[in-house]
Design an enzyme around this catalytic site. Sequence first.
Site, PDB file in Angstrom:
ATOM      1  N   ASP A 391      18.550 -13.566 -13.254  1.00  0.00           N
ATOM      2  CA  ASP A 391      19.661 -12.528 -13.132  1.00  0.00           C
ATOM      3  C   ASP A 391      19.358 -11.587 -13.851  1.00  0.00           C
ATOM      4  OD1 ASP A 391      22.314 -12.280 -12.666  1.00  0.00           O
ATOM      5  OD2 ASP A 391      22.971 -12.848 -14.526  1.00  0.00           O
ATOM      6  N   ASP A 740      23.289 -16.492 -16.958  1.00  0.00           N
ATOM      7  CA  ASP A 740      24.130 -16.660 -18.038  1.00  0.00           C
ATOM      8  C   ASP A 740      25.483 -17.030 -17.684  1.00  0.00           C
ATOM      9  OD1 ASP A 740      24.585 -14.306 -17.101  1.00  0.00           O
ATOM     10  OD2 ASP A 740      24.911 -13.211 -19.079  1.00  0.00           O
ATOM     11  N   ASP A 744      25.370 -18.414 -11.838  1.00  0.00           N
ATOM     12  CA  ASP A 744      23.873 -18.612 -11.825  1.00  0.00           C
ATOM     13  C   ASP A 744      23.727 -20.189 -11.821  1.00  0.00           C
ATOM     14  OD1 ASP A 744      23.309 -15.959 -12.234  1.00  0.00           O
ATOM     15  OD2 ASP A 744      23.900 -15.903 -14.141  1.00  0.00           O
TER      16      ASP A 744
END
Length: 1041
Positions: A391, A740, A744
């Site tokens: 990410d 985080d 995700d």
Amino acid sequence: MASISRARSMSPSRNADLQIRYRTMSLRLDEPEVSKGSENTKLDAATALREMNVHLMSPQDIFTRFSTHPERGLDPATVTRKANDGKNKISPPPTQYWKKGLNYVFGGFNFLMWIAFIVTVLSYKPLGGDNPAVFNLGVAVLLLLVIIVSSMFYALVDWNASRIMNSIKSLVASDAVVIRDLHRQTIAAEDIVVGDLVELTIGQRCPADMRLIKVSSDCKFDRSLLTGESDPVPGTIDASSDNPLETKNLALMSTFLVSGSCAGIVFQIGDNSVMGRLVSMSANTKLRLTTIQREVWFITKIVSCLALGLFAISLITWATWLRTSHPGFATASGAIINSIGCLTAFVPQGLPVCVALSLTIVAKRMAKRHVLVKNLATIETLGCMSVLCSDKTGTLTEGRMAVLDVAFADTEVSVAAQADDDEKKSTDATNGLAAVQVVARLCNGAKFHGPADADVPTAQRQIVGDATDTAILRFAEGLPAARELAAAYVTDFEIPFNSRNKWMVSIVHARGNTDEHLLLVKGAPDRLFDACTSAITATGDVVAFNDGHFRAVQDRWAADGLRVLALCRRSLSGVKIDFKSVNTLEEQILDEGFDDLTLVGLVGLRDPPRPDVKGAVEVMRRAHVKIFMVTGDYMATAIGIAKKVGIITNERVHTLEDVKGFINNKESSSPVLDRRFDHVGVLSLSIQGVEVDTLSPMEWDVIVSRYQEIVFARTSPEHKLRIVEAIKGRNDNTVAVTGDGVNDAPALQAADIGVAMGAGSDVAKDAAAMVLLNNDFASIPVAIENGRLVFDNLKKVIIYLLPAGSYTEFMAVLANVFLGMQIPLSSYLQVFFCILNDVVMSVCLMYEKPESDLMIRRPRNARKDRLTDWRFFVFVYLFMGLMMWPTCMAMWFLWFKQNGFGFYDLVLVFDKWTDGYKGHTIAELTTLVSTGQCIYYVTMVIMQYGGLLSVRNRRVSILQSNPLWGPRRNLAVPLGMLGTVLLAIVNLYGPGLQKVFGTHPIPGMFWGLPFAFATGLLLADETRKLVLRTYPDSLVAKMAW
């Protein structure tokens, strides 16, 4: 958000026991209560829950019952009083120590030692006759000591590893936001008391059992941990069922808020919560082996079957042939003792010790890096990682955003120097900035934490919310009259931001004027531009919307790595919206009010890359790990950040059209060669989330196999999940995912290794297998290196153990049983060598540092590459083994040659070895054999020095990696050598051992010659490595382990 639960339901159900018990309890609550029993009978879980009625009470009754207030919360005196009821934490289930003890005593190779012990005792009594050999009893005692010591060692290592893991887990702070005495504050979750008013935002774990009193329109909970159900459960204020486990107005401990926000009153904590009762009912925890442990168990099964088979063959050979053809060669007791060598010779006793030790070493190293590893198998799997899907926000970047620029219809304004403290606020803010401030302040999911103290500078006030909203809130608060603005408006309705819509909506009205409503929208420009018909200038004038102008600004800012958001507004005067119909209000807004928007301005936010990311990316690229960015951000912004951190290294970035061109053999550009990827052209690719839905299997094949640098932008949780599964299903990739946020979580759960940031959401940390507590991205290549090092060192241990500890010892037994020789190595010396000399030396290898090429090798294929393969056995048995056992046997024959015995005087002798053979008494013959056995043993010990120094390096010369100094310094190696030679001296010269086990001192030349042989073995391996380095394509190189 349903995908989060789907991702979990697809994985092996680690919580199946909890889910079954939850369902069982739920069904029992629906059954009529037959009898309550005596008054003193302790209530079971179902009975206690049956009497729960908190979900059926009105909010006002809840406040009265728990002495709390819907806005003020608990007062300090009540909190102090209720804190005496205990902490809000669940007691762990009791450990079944008897099962652990049995595993320590009988696990690993210990069960073979038990077999050897039992048959040795039998050989002493009753098979030993009236005058049993004390030697047999001594061997039995030694085997028992081996079992005791190894069991204690396994227990010690297990305790130490558990202690280290518990200390790491204690670093994970579980916090909760509560309102006490009108102050919003963050406290440790275990300090929550019954009656606390708790606020939850998206991504947070419910810290206790709560009765909901306030919910947003999209409030949903993930209860899959408890129920196994795939769909999130909406949160409501009113009861939806009489059953407390089925109603939707309760938030249960350990469930996650995956959408929206809510507030509730705590009514049960700790062991009294539903989760606490389920845990107390769960008595067993199934032990799962790590990948390395499975590999060792595979080897253990092979070795055990082979050892038992050869032991049986040896006894059968004695019973069917030697007993009748050569009746004086060996008694039943002697045959058993000699055959014990088959069990001890094939048992690499040092291997399980090294596995346990390696896990402890890894745990300590990860603890120093502040990395929480939920299962040590994670480290082993990280060593196999071939693709990392990361990410962007909060992972590759710091997650600390700040507004830099604002763009209007006619100009751009830099606000980077805007002061954050109230004393330096700008007093000449334009009308345009004032309009931006309204949307930024009122359409915002972040909130200031604690009391609104006017004396506290804005920069120092704590904010609860995501990084984007936090930055915009600070920016708005930094403009004049911010607090007056917040007090002047009332929020009627909100649609929180989510990763699917990528915008947030707030409907507000001026305090005292309920007839005039204002629609405020904040979100992704490419999602809002089509709904805009007008825009505002810097002076506050409304002009026609210029799509080209604003898209050009967006692209320019995004290319510089800025996150760009559009702030819009619209008056709802004249729009037919029924604000009283709460259940359909969201649909009404989207249908009637979500067009004809006025673009107030674009804001550009800077989220700088983490300083450690670029170096970590370079290390992983050298290790042949592909790094892909998977983000929900705008494509230009994602590519800008990817270039800054080294994920994208090409100026030209391919698109889906280029992928289709590859399929049609119409490559749009020539690949750029890069030595890091073995002269394969390093190609960069960008894929939009909407394109992920359309990719065919062939296009996925091209993407995964031909591109080393990929950015997936504007992705939803479903897209991320699909990307991970597509990559995992091709080329035997081992995929890691970092993230985080709530969005995700599905990908973190579906990946081979999920890595969450310590500052991330509770949902992400729960889904991940590893948590970087200090958000240190550089810990990932360190974990990769440790994973590779563990596997590398264990392979070296096995290669070290087998040539002498198994091969050379077994040749001694084979010569005795089938060639009629006196056994060149007594069963006592075999056992002693395996469980002391071998273990001491092999443990040294677990402290080996990484070889210089460890992080430039290709990742290990976790599905195909094993600890042992044909190259491994060629090296063990046809290279090193062929130097060790003939050398040891030669020293045996040399000793007898010096005492007048030729080759044929030793081979095929069988029962001729009796008193008077070759003019020697039986006592003299016994002394000669005992001395020869000690020579064979000492030769093995010293030859292992050459073996140990050889296996320390796969290809590098010892001149560049000696154990005494330099980068590969390992003082455990010389200490281990000294330890083993001292053990040999004690064995040969200890009076008690000489008396019981018949050991004897040996002439000095038999101490010196083995050192020459060990040096020769090392030189032979150095020659092999030189050929490897000089001719990397030769047959020798292809056969190298």
